[in-house]
Design a protein around this motif. Sequence first.
Motif, mmCIF file in Angstrom:
data_model
loop_
_atom_site.group_PDB
_atom_site.id
_atom_site.type_symbol
_atom_site.label_atom_id
_atom_site.label_comp_id
_atom_site.label_asym_id
_atom_site.label_seq_id
_atom_site.Cartn_x
_atom_site.Cartn_y
_atom_site.Cartn_z
ATOM 1 N N ALA A 149 0.821 -1.214 0.000
ATOM 2 C CA ALA A 149 0.000 0.000 0.000
ATOM 3 C C ALA A 149 0.854 1.262 0.000
ATOM 4 C CB ALA A 149 -0.933 -0.010 1.210
ATOM 5 N N HIS A 150 1.932 1.257 0.780
ATOM 6 C CA HIS A 150 2.785 2.455 0.837
ATOM 7 C C HIS A 150 3.412 2.763 -0.509
ATOM 8 C CE1 HIS A 150 5.555 -0.902 1.353
ATOM 9 N NE2 HIS A 150 6.544 -0.104 1.067
ATOM 10 N N LYS A 151 3.713 1.712 -1.279
ATOM 11 C CA LYS A 151 4.312 1.917 -2.596
ATOM 12 C C LYS A 151 3.319 2.592 -3.545
ATOM 13 C CE LYS A 151 7.507 -2.007 -2.293
ATOM 14 N NZ LYS A 151 7.932 -3.287 -2.902
ATOM 15 N N TYR A 152 2.064 2.165 -3.475
ATOM 16 C CA TYR A 152 1.052 2.763 -4.348
ATOM 17 C C TYR A 152 0.843 4.243 -4.014
ATOM 18 C CZ TYR A 152 -0.092 -1.933 -6.001
ATOM 19 O OH TYR A 152 -0.021 -3.189 -6.565
ATOM 20 N N TYR A 168 2.037 10.207 -5.054
ATOM 21 C CA TYR A 168 2.572 11.531 -4.736
ATOM 22 C C TYR A 168 3.794 11.890 -5.571
ATOM 23 C CZ TYR A 168 -0.721 12.166 -0.969
ATOM 24 O OH TYR A 168 -1.880 12.327 -0.260
ATOM 25 N N LYS A 169 4.523 10.904 -6.026
ATOM 26 C CA LYS A 169 5.640 11.193 -6.923
ATOM 27 C C LYS A 169 5.129 11.760 -8.242
ATOM 28 C CE LYS A 169 8.918 7.769 -5.124
ATOM 29 N NZ LYS A 169 9.591 6.471 -5.376
ATOM 30 N N ILE A 170 3.988 11.261 -8.667
ATOM 31 C CA ILE A 170 3.403 11.719 -9.927
ATOM 32 C C ILE A 170 2.756 13.090 -9.762
ATOM 33 C CG2 ILE A 170 1.588 11.271 -11.620
ATOM 34 C CD1 ILE A 170 2.074 8.278 -11.163
ATOM 35 N N HIS A 171 1.978 13.258 -8.703
ATOM 36 C CA HIS A 171 1.169 14.470 -8.552
ATOM 37 C C HIS A 171 1.805 15.541 -7.682
ATOM 38 C CE1 HIS A 171 -2.183 12.531 -10.584
ATOM 39 N NE2 HIS A 171 -2.047 11.492 -9.786
ATOM 40 N N GLU A 172 2.749 15.152 -6.810
ATOM 41 C CA GLU A 172 3.372 16.063 -5.859
ATOM 42 C C GLU A 172 2.289 16.882 -5.158
ATOM 43 O OE1 GLU A 172 6.545 18.167 -7.848
ATOM 44 O OE2 GLU A 172 7.878 16.477 -7.503
ATOM 45 N N ASN A 173 2.445 18.212 -5.118
ATOM 46 C CA ASN A 173 1.456 19.018 -4.392
ATOM 47 C C ASN A 173 0.558 19.815 -5.318
ATOM 48 O OD1 ASN A 173 3.196 20.927 -5.324
ATOM 49 N ND2 ASN A 173 3.525 21.944 -3.362
ATOM 50 N N GLY A 174 0.449 19.376 -6.567
ATOM 51 C CA GLY A 174 -0.368 20.122 -7.516
ATOM 52 C C GLY A 174 -1.679 19.465 -7.837
ATOM 53 N N TYR A 228 0.611 18.323 14.832
ATOM 54 C CA TYR A 228 1.324 17.118 14.400
ATOM 55 C C TYR A 228 0.623 16.606 13.147
ATOM 56 C CZ TYR A 228 2.556 17.343 19.360
ATOM 57 O OH TYR A 228 2.964 17.765 20.599
ATOM 58 N N CYS A 229 1.384 16.074 12.228
ATOM 59 C CA CYS A 229 0.759 15.510 11.032
ATOM 60 C C CYS A 229 1.555 14.308 10.565
ATOM 61 C CB CYS A 229 0.637 16.550 9.923
ATOM 62 S SG CYS A 229 2.191 17.308 9.396
ATOM 63 N N CYS A 230 0.851 13.267 10.190
ATOM 64 C CA CYS A 230 1.522 12.051 9.739
ATOM 65 C C CYS A 230 0.830 11.504 8.509
ATOM 66 C CB CYS A 230 1.544 11.001 10.850
ATOM 67 S SG CYS A 230 -0.088 10.455 11.409
ATOM 68 N N ASP A 231 1.570 10.712 7.788
ATOM 69 C CA ASP A 231 1.040 10.101 6.582
ATOM 70 C C ASP A 231 1.748 8.779 6.328
ATOM 71 O OD1 ASP A 231 -0.797 11.297 4.130
ATOM 72 O OD2 ASP A 231 0.585 9.734 3.495
ATOM 73 N N PHE A 232 1.037 7.900 5.675
ATOM 74 C CA PHE A 232 1.563 6.599 5.296
ATOM 75 C C PHE A 232 2.667 6.732 4.254
ATOM 76 C CE2 PHE A 232 0.432 2.352 3.182
ATOM 77 C CZ PHE A 232 1.115 1.620 4.131
ATOM 78 N N SER A 233 2.594 7.782 3.464
ATOM 79 C CA SER A 233 3.517 7.978 2.350
ATOM 80 C C SER A 233 4.713 8.835 2.765
ATOM 81 C CB SER A 233 2.791 8.656 1.182
ATOM 82 O OG SER A 233 3.701 9.118 0.214
ATOM 83 N N SER A 234 5.909 8.296 2.639
ATOM 84 C CA SER A 234 7.122 9.063 2.940
ATOM 85 C C SER A 234 7.308 10.187 1.929
ATOM 86 C CB SER A 234 8.339 8.143 2.942
ATOM 87 O OG SER A 234 8.495 7.495 1.685
ATOM 88 N N GLY A 253 -7.716 2.320 -9.948
ATOM 89 C CA GLY A 253 -6.786 1.890 -10.989
ATOM 90 C C GLY A 253 -5.326 2.080 -10.619
ATOM 91 N N ASP A 254 -5.038 3.007 -9.678
ATOM 92 C CA ASP A 254 -3.650 3.258 -9.281
ATOM 93 C C ASP A 254 -3.221 2.424 -8.080
ATOM 94 O OD1 ASP A 254 -5.023 4.442 -7.222
ATOM 95 O OD2 ASP A 254 -4.284 6.476 -7.592
ATOM 96 N N GLY A 255 -4.093 1.514 -7.620
ATOM 97 C CA GLY A 255 -3.739 0.631 -6.515
ATOM 98 C C GLY A 255 -4.136 1.141 -5.143
ATOM 99 N N THR A 256 -4.607 2.399 -5.036
ATOM 100 C CA THR A 256 -5.087 2.908 -3.754
ATOM 101 C C THR A 256 -6.517 2.419 -3.528
ATOM 102 O OG1 THR A 256 -5.900 4.976 -4.721
ATOM 103 C CG2 THR A 256 -3.615 4.939 -3.924
ATOM 104 N N ARG A 257 -6.923 2.367 -2.261
ATOM 105 C CA ARG A 257 -8.206 1.752 -1.929
ATOM 106 C C ARG A 257 -9.132 2.725 -1.190
ATOM 107 N NH1 ARG A 257 -5.546 -3.032 1.370
ATOM 108 N NH2 ARG A 257 -4.379 -1.186 2.054
ATOM 109 N N VAL A 258 -10.428 2.394 -1.195
ATOM 110 C CA VAL A 258 -11.400 3.290 -0.572
ATOM 111 C C VAL A 258 -12.614 2.504 -0.089
ATOM 112 C CG1 VAL A 258 -12.454 3.822 -2.821
ATOM 113 C CG2 VAL A 258 -12.799 5.370 -0.872
ATOM 114 N N TYR A 259 -13.100 2.884 1.097
ATOM 115 C CA TYR A 259 -14.291 2.276 1.693
ATOM 116 C C TYR A 259 -15.389 3.331 1.778
ATOM 117 C CZ TYR A 259 -17.191 -0.447 4.897
ATOM 118 O OH TYR A 259 -18.218 -1.152 5.456
#
Length: 394
Positions: free
Chosen positions: A74-77, A82-88, A210-216, A317-323
Amino acid sequence: MADSHPECAPAAVGEKRQQFGSRFLSDPARVFHHNAWDNVEWSEEQAAAAERKVQENSTPRVCQEKQVDYEVNAHKYWNEFYKIHENGFFKDRHWLFTEFPELAPNPNHNDLNDWLSENKRSEVPEGRSKEEGPGLKTEQHTCSSDNLGHKTQMPPLEEDVTRKLSHLEIHADEFPGSSATYRILEVGCGVGNTVFPILQTNNDPGLFVYCCDFSSTAIELVRTNSAYDPRRCFAFVHDLCDEDATYPVPGGSLDVIILIFVLSAVVPDKMQKAISRLSRLLKPGGMMLLRDYGRYDMAQLRFKKGQCLSESFYVRGDGTRVYFFTQEELDTLFTTAGLEKVQNLVDRRLQVNRGKQLTMYRVWIQCKYRKPLVSGAGPEPPVPDRILSSSAVF
């Protein structure tokens, strides 16, 4: 991604942006006069059609081998996202302080603190020796920081502290923001589209975020942002579902925990433990704020066959998931974690693309749950008297 922008589009040039909850569609002929309409009533036919569509796109299920891959990697997806979209990619959350006044400058938490002081509840210890938690990647499908710049490098001290978090013994008087008087944690911060508006808007000198995220990758984007101030904020990589992962704060030390389009990215059978661990970080009277996808949201109806992992849980389609949640499911998660309901409302909204003359039905759920005060008789503490204006319920 089909559901990547659940926020309303900006108002047209020269048109004053109306507060959520103040736009009601009484005349269908006027549907394209606004970008969104609140408290939209669903007909029986529309509700039945939505249910049929979900039943249709829920079979067949994704094979077990692929499901394991989506969980393990999941972290890789998310890093790739974020590598593709960054902050835009995301839009800033303009509704943030309207719906969650607890985050605004001089919010009603001052009233709560006064109440606690008067009733001698503030004598409760603010921390234990160590608190464990999770911190999964967020479902950041609402915000963006395309107006924010970047620093040249990550503060080396913070980088070192973050690497050592899993081995650090957190004490009540030795942690980032230990001198703060009001502490907010956002779980699943993405590129900072909630954190930076809070830091830029709330000038309370006692505030620490404080803020955290799964994605480095996402956390690196937060730290290298020109708006990131390590004197008022601490960003760190964290997996919400990792029972051995440690938060950089002791138990009972946080005033607010924010979960915005985050919990929906967690495997359903791991949600309860994640919320229960977060609950232990709250002070008595502290609040957990959530906004996330509701059952039969447009995004759920748009999934095609073969993308369903389990009931109401899908992979994009990008491997991320949603409930997609019901109010009852969220109420069970929070109350089982020992929290008391302050708000649990469904926001049914009709979004409009006036250029393409398209209508899109969104369903989101907004919740506020409070950690009970120390047991004993006494009046209830004050809470913000504003409730979500678009309060249609299933």
